[in-house]
Scaffold this motif. Structure first.
Motif, PDB file in Angstrom:
ATOM      1  N   GLN A 244     -42.320 -11.501   2.534  1.00 22.21           N
ATOM      2  CA  GLN A 244     -43.212 -12.593   2.180  1.00 22.21           C
ATOM      3  C   GLN A 244     -44.650 -12.136   2.346  1.00 22.21           C
ATOM      4  O   GLN A 244     -45.081 -11.782   3.447  1.00 22.21           O
ATOM      5  N   ALA A 245     -45.358 -12.152   1.231  1.00 17.86           N
ATOM      6  CA  ALA A 245     -46.781 -11.824   1.227  1.00 17.86           C
ATOM      7  C   ALA A 245     -47.576 -13.109   1.429  1.00 17.86           C
ATOM      8  O   ALA A 245     -47.090 -14.202   1.129  1.00 17.86           O
ATOM      9  N   PRO A 246     -48.816 -12.993   1.898  1.00 20.82           N
ATOM     10  CA  PRO A 246     -49.636 -14.189   2.126  1.00 20.82           C
ATOM     11  C   PRO A 246     -49.776 -15.023   0.864  1.00 20.82           C
ATOM     12  O   PRO A 246     -50.082 -14.488  -0.212  1.00 20.82           O
ATOM     13  N   GLY A 247     -49.504 -16.307   0.995  1.00 20.32           N
ATOM     14  CA  GLY A 247     -49.652 -17.214  -0.126  1.00 20.32           C
ATOM     15  C   GLY A 247     -48.530 -17.181  -1.138  1.00 20.32           C
ATOM     16  O   GLY A 247     -48.606 -17.859  -2.169  1.00 20.32           O
ATOM     17  N   LYS A 248     -47.490 -16.400  -0.854  1.00 20.71           N
ATOM     18  CA  LYS A 248     -46.380 -16.289  -1.797  1.00 20.71           C
ATOM     19  C   LYS A 248     -45.085 -16.729  -1.150  1.00 20.71           C
ATOM     20  O   LYS A 248     -44.960 -16.788   0.062  1.00 20.71           O
ATOM     21  N   GLU A 249     -44.101 -17.010  -1.992  1.00 25.74           N
ATOM     22  CA  GLU A 249     -42.791 -17.376  -1.489  1.00 25.74           C
ATOM     23  C   GLU A 249     -42.057 -16.135  -0.978  1.00 25.74           C
ATOM     24  O   GLU A 249     -42.364 -15.017  -1.367  1.00 25.74           O
ATOM     25  N   ARG A 250     -41.096 -16.394  -0.125  1.00 24.77           N
ATOM     26  CA  ARG A 250     -40.278 -15.296   0.377  1.00 24.77           C
ATOM     27  C   ARG A 250     -39.469 -14.714  -0.780  1.00 24.77           C
ATOM     28  O   ARG A 250     -38.834 -15.451  -1.553  1.00 24.77           O
ATOM     29  N   GLU A 251     -39.468 -13.393  -0.856  1.00 21.32           N
ATOM     30  CA  GLU A 251     -38.898 -12.685  -1.996  1.00 21.32           C
ATOM     31  C   GLU A 251     -37.723 -11.817  -1.572  1.00 21.32           C
ATOM     32  O   GLU A 251     -37.781 -11.123  -0.543  1.00 21.32           O
ATOM     33  N   PHE A 252     -36.691 -11.814  -2.367  1.00 26.01           N
ATOM     34  CA  PHE A 252     -35.528 -10.972  -2.110  1.00 26.01           C
ATOM     35  C   PHE A 252     -35.889  -9.504  -2.300  1.00 26.01           C
ATOM     36  O   PHE A 252     -36.538  -9.135  -3.282  1.00 26.01           O
ATOM     37  N   VAL A 253     -35.423  -8.656  -1.376  1.00 24.36           N
ATOM     38  CA  VAL A 253     -35.659  -7.221  -1.471  1.00 24.36           C
ATOM     39  C   VAL A 253     -34.354  -6.457  -1.696  1.00 24.36           C
ATOM     40  O   VAL A 253     -34.231  -5.691  -2.644  1.00 24.36           O
ATOM     41  N   ALA A 254     -33.393  -6.659  -0.797  1.00 22.67           N
ATOM     42  CA  ALA A 254     -32.142  -5.898  -0.902  1.00 22.67           C
ATOM     43  C   ALA A 254     -31.051  -6.582  -0.089  1.00 22.67           C
ATOM     44  O   ALA A 254     -31.332  -7.315   0.851  1.00 22.67           O
ATOM     45  N   THR A 255     -29.810  -6.310  -0.472  1.00 22.67           N
ATOM     46  CA  THR A 255     -28.678  -6.834   0.271  1.00 22.67           C
ATOM     47  C   THR A 255     -27.566  -5.796   0.273  1.00 22.67           C
ATOM     48  O   THR A 255     -27.512  -4.919  -0.606  1.00 22.67           O
ATOM     49  N   ILE A 256     -26.699  -5.902   1.267  1.00 19.93           N
ATOM     50  CA  ILE A 256     -25.630  -4.924   1.420  1.00 19.93           C
ATOM     51  C   ILE A 256     -24.370  -5.621   1.896  1.00 19.93           C
ATOM     52  O   ILE A 256     -24.417  -6.537   2.715  1.00 19.93           O
TER      53      ILE A 256
END
Length: 123
Positions: free
Chosen positions: A38-50
């Protein structure tokens, strides 16, 4: 259930960082794990899953080919190797767990979250 992420820091563009997430309190080896940011001012973003076995992984488009997720079920840890970092990768990175065997990319499907670790990439 506790998740503790570590390994964040400041790195120059093009550099690498390795994030680790230590899990405790439940049967780690039978659960899907994920990384979000999550970057400032942005929504939480998916990166990776396992997957629980580690045999299946899935990445967000913005990190595909640069990041690698892995896990060690003997140590109850999940790792995110980040290469070729870009300034736009700057964010707080969170590890998360879901009590399911099915991979997921949305935050609401993960029931457990760590505190997060800051990654800052300078240009």
């Amino acid at each position: 259930v506790q998740l503790q992420a570590s390994g964040g820091g400041l790195v120059q563009a093009g550099g690498s960082l390795t994030l680790s997430c230590a899990a405790s309190g439940w049967k780690f080896s039978r659960n899907v794990m994920g990384w979000f940011r999550q970057a400032p001012g942005k929504e939480r973003e998916f990166v990776a899953t396992i997957s629980w076995s580690g045999n299946t992984t899935y990445y967000g488009e913005s990190v595909k080919g640069r990041f690698t997720i892995s896990r060690d079920n003997t140590k109850n840890t999940v790792t995110l190797q980040m290469n070729s970092l870009k300034p736009e990768d700057t964010a707080v990175y969170y590890c998360a767990a879901r009590t399911s065997s099915i991979l997921a990319t949305t935050t609401r499907l993960y029931g457990y979250w760590g505190r997060g670790t800051q990654v800052t990439v300078s240009s």
